[in-house]
Design an enzyme around this catalytic site. Structure first.
Site, PDB file in Angstrom:
ATOM      1  N   ASP A   1      -4.182  82.351  51.863  1.00 49.49           N
ATOM      2  CA  ASP A   1      -5.145  81.538  52.614  1.00 49.49           C
ATOM      3  C   ASP A   1      -4.465  80.562  53.573  1.00 49.49           C
ATOM      4  O   ASP A   1      -5.044  80.167  54.581  1.00 49.49           O
ATOM      5  CB  ASP A   1      -6.062  80.766  51.645  1.00 49.49           C
ATOM      6  CG  ASP A   1      -5.267  79.938  50.645  1.00 49.49           C
ATOM      7  OD1 ASP A   1      -4.460  80.534  49.901  1.00 49.49           O
ATOM      8  OD2 ASP A   1      -5.421  78.701  50.617  1.00 49.49           O
TER       9      ASP A   1
ATOM     10  N   ASP B   1       8.754  77.272  43.654  1.00 50.31           N
ATOM     11  CA  ASP B   1       7.436  76.800  44.102  1.00 50.31           C
ATOM     12  C   ASP B   1       6.569  77.910  44.668  1.00 50.31           C
ATOM     13  O   ASP B   1       5.731  77.680  45.549  1.00 50.31           O
ATOM     14  CB  ASP B   1       7.590  75.666  45.137  1.00 50.31           C
ATOM     15  CG  ASP B   1       8.339  74.485  44.567  1.00 50.31           C
ATOM     16  OD1 ASP B   1       8.215  74.243  43.355  1.00 50.31           O
ATOM     17  OD2 ASP B   1       9.053  73.813  45.337  1.00 50.31           O
TER      18      ASP B   1
ATOM     19  N   LYS C   1       4.234  80.061  40.495  1.00 48.45           N
ATOM     20  CA  LYS C   1       4.424  80.674  39.162  1.00 48.45           C
ATOM     21  C   LYS C   1       3.450  80.072  38.148  1.00 48.45           C
ATOM     22  O   LYS C   1       2.886  80.780  37.318  1.00 48.45           O
ATOM     23  CB  LYS C   1       5.874  80.443  38.679  1.00 48.45           C
ATOM     24  CG  LYS C   1       6.925  81.073  39.591  1.00 48.45           C
ATOM     25  CD  LYS C   1       8.334  80.729  39.162  1.00 48.45           C
ATOM     26  CE  LYS C   1       8.695  79.273  39.348  1.00 48.45           C
ATOM     27  NZ  LYS C   1       8.809  78.821  40.730  1.00 48.45           N
ATOM     28  N   GLY C   2       3.262  78.744  38.231  1.00 50.59           N
ATOM     29  CA  GLY C   2       2.376  78.062  37.283  1.00 50.59           C
ATOM     30  C   GLY C   2       0.980  78.645  37.351  1.00 50.59           C
ATOM     31  O   GLY C   2       0.378  78.979  36.329  1.00 50.59           O
TER      32      GLY C   2
ATOM     33  N   GLN D   1      12.155  77.802  38.889  1.00 52.03           N
ATOM     34  CA  GLN D   1      12.883  77.963  40.159  1.00 52.03           C
ATOM     35  C   GLN D   1      12.649  79.381  40.712  1.00 52.03           C
ATOM     36  O   GLN D   1      11.562  79.893  40.530  1.00 52.03           O
ATOM     37  CB  GLN D   1      14.377  77.658  39.979  1.00 52.03           C
ATOM     38  CG  GLN D   1      14.672  76.175  39.747  1.00 52.03           C
ATOM     39  CD  GLN D   1      14.472  75.717  38.316  1.00 52.03           C
ATOM     40  OE1 GLN D   1      14.992  76.316  37.398  1.00 52.03           O
ATOM     41  NE2 GLN D   1      13.741  74.643  38.127  1.00 52.03           N
TER      42      GLN D   1
ATOM     43  N   ARG E   1       8.477  70.009  51.753  1.00 48.81           N
ATOM     44  CA  ARG E   1       9.218  71.269  51.625  1.00 48.81           C
ATOM     45  C   ARG E   1       9.498  71.828  53.014  1.00 48.81           C
ATOM     46  O   ARG E   1       8.656  71.725  53.901  1.00 48.81           O
ATOM     47  CB  ARG E   1       8.406  72.280  50.820  1.00 48.81           C
ATOM     48  CG  ARG E   1       8.220  71.869  49.367  1.00 48.81           C
ATOM     49  CD  ARG E   1       7.267  72.820  48.639  1.00 48.81           C
ATOM     50  NE  ARG E   1       7.064  72.425  47.244  1.00 48.81           N
ATOM     51  CZ  ARG E   1       5.970  72.696  46.549  1.00 48.81           C
ATOM     52  NH1 ARG E   1       4.963  73.355  47.096  1.00 48.81           N
ATOM     53  NH2 ARG E   1       5.875  72.304  45.297  1.00 48.81           N
TER      54      ARG E   1
ATOM     55  N   ALA F   1      11.724  71.585  37.279  1.00 47.91           N
ATOM     56  CA  ALA F   1      10.596  72.454  37.618  1.00 47.91           C
ATOM     57  C   ALA F   1       9.306  71.645  37.685  1.00 47.91           C
ATOM     58  O   ALA F   1       9.141  70.653  36.967  1.00 47.91           O
ATOM     59  CB  ALA F   1      10.451  73.552  36.569  1.00 47.91           C
ATOM     60  N   GLY F   2       8.398  72.092  38.534  1.00 46.83           N
ATOM     61  CA  GLY F   2       7.054  71.522  38.575  1.00 46.83           C
ATOM     62  C   GLY F   2       6.098  72.678  38.800  1.00 46.83           C
ATOM     63  O   GLY F   2       6.058  73.237  39.890  1.00 46.83           O
ATOM     64  N   HIS F   3       5.397  73.071  37.746  1.00 39.38           N
ATOM     65  CA  HIS F   3       4.500  74.222  37.837  1.00 39.38           C
ATOM     66  C   HIS F   3       3.058  73.720  37.811  1.00 39.38           C
ATOM     67  O   HIS F   3       2.607  73.176  36.805  1.00 39.38           O
ATOM     68  CB  HIS F   3       4.775  75.194  36.678  1.00 39.38           C
ATOM     69  CG  HIS F   3       6.138  75.823  36.748  1.00 39.38           C
ATOM     70  ND1 HIS F   3       6.572  76.766  35.861  1.00 39.38           N
ATOM     71  CD2 HIS F   3       7.155  75.647  37.629  1.00 39.38           C
ATOM     72  CE1 HIS F   3       7.805  77.141  36.192  1.00 39.38           C
ATOM     73  NE2 HIS F   3       8.182  76.469  37.254  1.00 39.38           N
TER      74      HIS F   3
HETATM   75  P1  GDP Z   1       5.604  76.835  40.985  1.00 38.94           P
HETATM   76  O1  GDP Z   1       6.717  75.858  40.836  1.00 38.94           O
HETATM   77  O2  GDP Z   1       6.099  78.197  41.351  1.00 38.94           O
HETATM   78  O3  GDP Z   1       4.688  76.872  39.803  1.00 38.94           O
HETATM   79  O4  GDP Z   1       4.745  76.338  42.238  1.00 38.94           O
HETATM   80  P2  GDP Z   1       4.267  74.818  42.524  1.00 38.94           P
HETATM   81  O5  GDP Z   1       3.204  74.461  41.564  1.00 38.94           O
HETATM   82  O6  GDP Z   1       5.443  73.916  42.616  1.00 38.94           O
HETATM   83  O7  GDP Z   1       3.720  74.960  44.003  1.00 38.94           O
HETATM   84  C1  GDP Z   1       2.668  75.805  44.326  1.00 38.94           C
HETATM   85  C2  GDP Z   1       1.522  74.969  44.939  1.00 38.94           C
HETATM   86  O8  GDP Z   1       0.631  75.825  45.604  1.00 38.94           O
HETATM   87  C3  GDP Z   1       0.712  74.216  43.912  1.00 38.94           C
HETATM   88  O9  GDP Z   1       0.252  73.028  44.483  1.00 38.94           O
HETATM   89  C4  GDP Z   1      -0.451  75.177  43.636  1.00 38.94           C
HETATM   90  O10 GDP Z   1      -1.629  74.488  43.197  1.00 38.94           O
HETATM   91  C5  GDP Z   1      -0.676  75.751  44.997  1.00 38.94           C
HETATM   92  N1  GDP Z   1      -1.185  77.127  45.030  1.00 38.94           N
HETATM   93  C6  GDP Z   1      -0.884  78.162  44.205  1.00 38.94           C
HETATM   94  N2  GDP Z   1      -1.469  79.299  44.644  1.00 38.94           N
HETATM   95  C7  GDP Z   1      -2.146  78.969  45.767  1.00 38.94           C
HETATM   96  C8  GDP Z   1      -2.922  79.716  46.708  1.00 38.94           C
HETATM   97  O11 GDP Z   1      -3.093  80.924  46.601  1.00 38.94           O
HETATM   98  N3  GDP Z   1      -3.430  79.030  47.770  1.00 38.94           N
HETATM   99  C9  GDP Z   1      -3.242  77.702  47.943  1.00 38.94           C
HETATM  100  N4  GDP Z   1      -3.773  77.120  49.015  1.00 38.94           N
HETATM  101  N5  GDP Z   1      -2.521  76.963  47.082  1.00 38.94           N
HETATM  102  C10 GDP Z   1      -1.980  77.598  46.019  1.00 38.94           C
HETATM  103  P1  IMO Z   2      10.018  75.288  40.316  1.00 39.45           P
HETATM  104  O1  IMO Z   2      10.198  75.832  38.910  1.00 39.45           O
HETATM  105  C1  IMO Z   2      11.924  74.372  44.115  1.00 39.45           C
HETATM  106  C2  IMO Z   2      16.084  73.021  43.924  1.00 39.45           C
HETATM  107  C3  IMO Z   2      16.387  71.604  44.351  1.00 39.45           C
HETATM  108  C4  IMO Z   2      17.788  71.780  44.903  1.00 39.45           C
HETATM  109  C5  IMO Z   2      18.386  72.811  43.944  1.00 39.45           C
HETATM  110  C6  IMO Z   2      19.229  72.216  42.819  1.00 39.45           C
HETATM  111  O2  IMO Z   2       8.941  74.265  40.413  1.00 39.45           O
HETATM  112  O3  IMO Z   2       9.891  76.401  41.289  1.00 39.45           O
HETATM  113  P2  IMO Z   2      18.586  70.925  40.593  1.00 39.45           P
HETATM  114  O4  IMO Z   2      17.853  69.645  40.384  1.00 39.45           O
HETATM  115  O5  IMO Z   2      17.983  72.091  39.924  1.00 39.45           O
HETATM  116  O6  IMO Z   2      20.069  70.817  40.287  1.00 39.45           O
HETATM  117  O7  IMO Z   2      18.500  71.161  42.195  1.00 39.45           O
HETATM  118  O8  IMO Z   2      17.305  73.519  43.388  1.00 39.45           O
HETATM  119  N1  IMO Z   2      15.047  73.152  42.873  1.00 39.45           N
HETATM  120  C7  IMO Z   2      13.816  73.595  43.094  1.00 39.45           C
HETATM  121  N2  IMO Z   2      13.198  73.934  44.243  1.00 39.45           N
HETATM  122  N3  IMO Z   2      11.291  74.509  42.934  1.00 39.45           N
HETATM  123  C8  IMO Z   2      11.903  74.212  41.776  1.00 39.45           C
HETATM  124  O9  IMO Z   2      11.373  74.466  40.569  1.00 39.45           O
HETATM  125  C9  IMO Z   2      13.214  73.666  41.825  1.00 39.45           C
HETATM  126  N4  IMO Z   2      14.095  73.243  40.893  1.00 39.45           N
HETATM  127  C10 IMO Z   2      15.213  72.942  41.545  1.00 39.45           C
HETATM  128  O10 IMO Z   2      15.481  71.152  45.330  1.00 39.45           O
HETATM  129  O11 IMO Z   2      17.735  72.374  46.169  1.00 39.45           O
HETATM  130 MG    MG Z   3       7.283  73.973  41.566  1.00 40.19          MG
END
Ligand code: GDP
Ligand code: IMO
Ligand code: MG
Length: 442
Positions: A333, A13, A16-17, A224, A305, A39-41
């Site tokens: 920010d 999280d 990366k997305g 991840q 989180r 994953a959730g990007h």
């Molecule tokens: P990922 O799994 O690595 O792609 O990250 P996630 O999407 O799960 O979580 C990142 C969150 O932070 C998302 O809601 C993005 O929209 C948000 N985000 C990313 N970059 C920034 C930033 O620079 N500032 C803020 N405030 N939010 C951001």
């Molecule tokens: P992205 O790509 C954050 C965590 C879970 C748990 C552990 C194992 O969005 O960054 P799993 O379901 O993979 O067997 O769970 O890994 N986890 C993540 N935490 N971001 C993710 O993906 C995750 N994918 C799995 O919360 O601790």
């Molecule tokens: Mg994510």
């Protein structure tokens, strides 16, 4: 043209997305190499938000080819939902989405086994996403997994399914006292998914090789993060795949000699979802501030989180394991409101201070952080696009972090949308992708 790995440097999280979406117009192909719909990007375009789970984060750019590599585990129902939702929102998938024949399937018994195992794990509970990712990779390693290519061969698929159902039902019945599955209940829907997905399933390793030979540039999108890697993470509180840069080779069939660089993504602070050690975790007002300002709730499960300060020892480890050329620091920010900001520079355990990330589980659980504290900037950086525009104290924070970690910063993210991005002049990014242009140097 360079082929670059984008990898999470913390526990996922990191943003990366967003970063992959910002860089995607500068490459020809984006390929996911591991993970599944755990994953959730998130990609935010104007007022629209997309949360990509299995599809690479380059998909919003027409002309960017997106590949789901062999290292990914695919829940076909979830993938089809994701595809349909994108199409409904006007995103084209024709001729720009490719799925590896060798990617393993997440079968309906995998989430059931995932949840059943978690419910009996007691204090060893990992806090998985419950998507069946661990059991699907376990089957892959145990050589009983079912792959995308098997879906296209009805007889083979049925044989493999029957074998698995016998085995899994015994486990579910005798170990977990959970509901069993029937072949018929799975076969019908999975054959329908096969019909749907067939046009996209191909030999993606061969395609990537041909494209690269033709001069295409490929970005490898990790899911991840480094500390969730099955080998290099905080085992056993990890996910079940190779999240680190090495996974980009095994998870796509692209050899290491074709990869030219690695970009690590880290938040300006740190978060973790699920169980396991988190040395710099905070509680109280600071945790509330980070969670609220950073909207730190899981993109997949909605879980709050866990929040804390950035761990420079962990980031240096990520730099070493992934061979990082540069960092992208996101969510700067979010720290705008902090009176002071902290960087963890050591892990203290029984009188000893570790400045290299320890590999012993006991130390992760027992150590205390050693912090360096800097004054905050307490002014908005939201939406800034120019490094020179950042408040001096924010620059001092970034530069001190970079100095401790020993790796330069190439991108700073100051908000969720594409434009809220600083590309650092003279850094690895404009060197790799001259079309990114440049901003003032730090
Ligand atoms: P990922 O799994 O690595 O792609 O990250 P996630 O999407 O799960 O979580 C990142 C969150 O932070 C998302 O809601 C993005 O929209 C948000 N985000 C990313 N970059 C920034 C930033 O620079 N500032 C803020 N405030 N939010 C951001
Ligand atoms: P992205 O790509 C954050 C965590 C879970 C748990 C552990 C194992 O969005 O960054 P799993 O379901 O993979 O067997 O769970 O890994 N986890 C993540 N935490 N971001 C993710 O993906 C995750 N994918 C799995 O919360 O601790
Ligand atoms: Mg994510």
């Amino acid at each position: 043209m360079p082929n670059i790995v984008v990898v999470g440097a913390q526990w996922g999280d990191e943003g990366k997305g967003k970063v992959v979406d910002v860089l995607a117009p500068h490459v020809d192909v984006v390929v996911r190499y591991q993970g599944g719909n755990n994953a959730g990007h998130t990609v935010v375009v104007g007022k629209e938000k997309f949360v990509l789970q299995t599809i690479p984060s380059g998909i919003l750019h027409r002309g960017c080819r997106c590949v789901i590599g062999c290292g990914v585990v695919i829940n076909p129902a979830s993938l089809i939902d994701e595809m349909e939702a994108l199409v409904q929102r006007g995103v084209s998938l024709d001729g720009n989405l490719y799925i590896s024949k060798n990617a393993h399937l997440i079968m309906p018994y995998h989430p059931a086994l995932d949840r059943a195992a978690e419910s009996q794990a007691g204090k060893r509970r990992i806090g998985t996403t419950g998507k069946g990712v661990g059991p699907a990779y376990a089957d892959k390693a145990a050589r009983v997994g079912i792959r995308m290519a098997d879906l296209l061969d009805e007889q083979l698929f049925r044989d493999k399914l029957e074998f698995n159902i016998r085995q899994k039902n015994r486990l579910l019945r005798e170990i977990y006292d959970a509901e069993e599955f029937t072949v018929e209940a799975i076969l019908g829907p999975y054959l329908r998914y096969a019909g749907w997905l067939a046009p996209y399933i191909t030999d993606t390793a061969l395609l990537l090789s041909r494209w690269m030979d033709g001069g295409a540039s490929v970005m490898f999108e990790g899911a991840q993060g480094t500390l969730l890697d099955v080998d290099h993470g905080t085992y056993p509180f990890i996910t079940s795949s190779s999240t680190t840069a090495g996974g980009a080779c095994t998870g796509t069939g692209v050899p290491p000699t074709k990869i030219h660089g690695a970009l690590g993504i880290s938040k300006a602070y740190c978060t973790r979802v699920g169980g396991g050690p988190f040395l710099t975790e905070v509680s109280g007002d600071i945790a509330d501030l980070l969670r609220t300002r950073g909207n730190e709730f899981g993109s997949v499960t909605g879980r709050p989180r866990r929040c804390g300060w950035v761990d420079a020892v962990g980031l240096r480890y990520a730099a070493r394991i992934n061979g990082l050329d540069a960092f992208a620091i996101t969510k700067l920010d979010v720290l705008d409101a902090c009176e002071t900001v902290k960087i963890c520079v050591g892990h203290r355990h029984r009188g000893e201070v570790f400045t290299e990330f320890p590999e012993e589980e006991r130390i992760w659980h027992e150590a205390a952080p050693v912090y360096e504290e800097l004054s905050g900037w307490q002014t908005s950086t939201h939406g800034m696009q120019d490094y020179a525009e950042l408040p001096t104290k924010a620059r001092e924070y970034l530069e001190r972090l970079s100095e401790i970690v020993g790796v330069g910063i190439a991108l700073v993210s100051t908000g969720p949308v594409r434009d809220d991005t600083i590309i650092v002049a003279g850094s690895a990014l404009p060197r790799w992708f001259p079309s990114l242009g440049s901003a003032a140097s730090p």
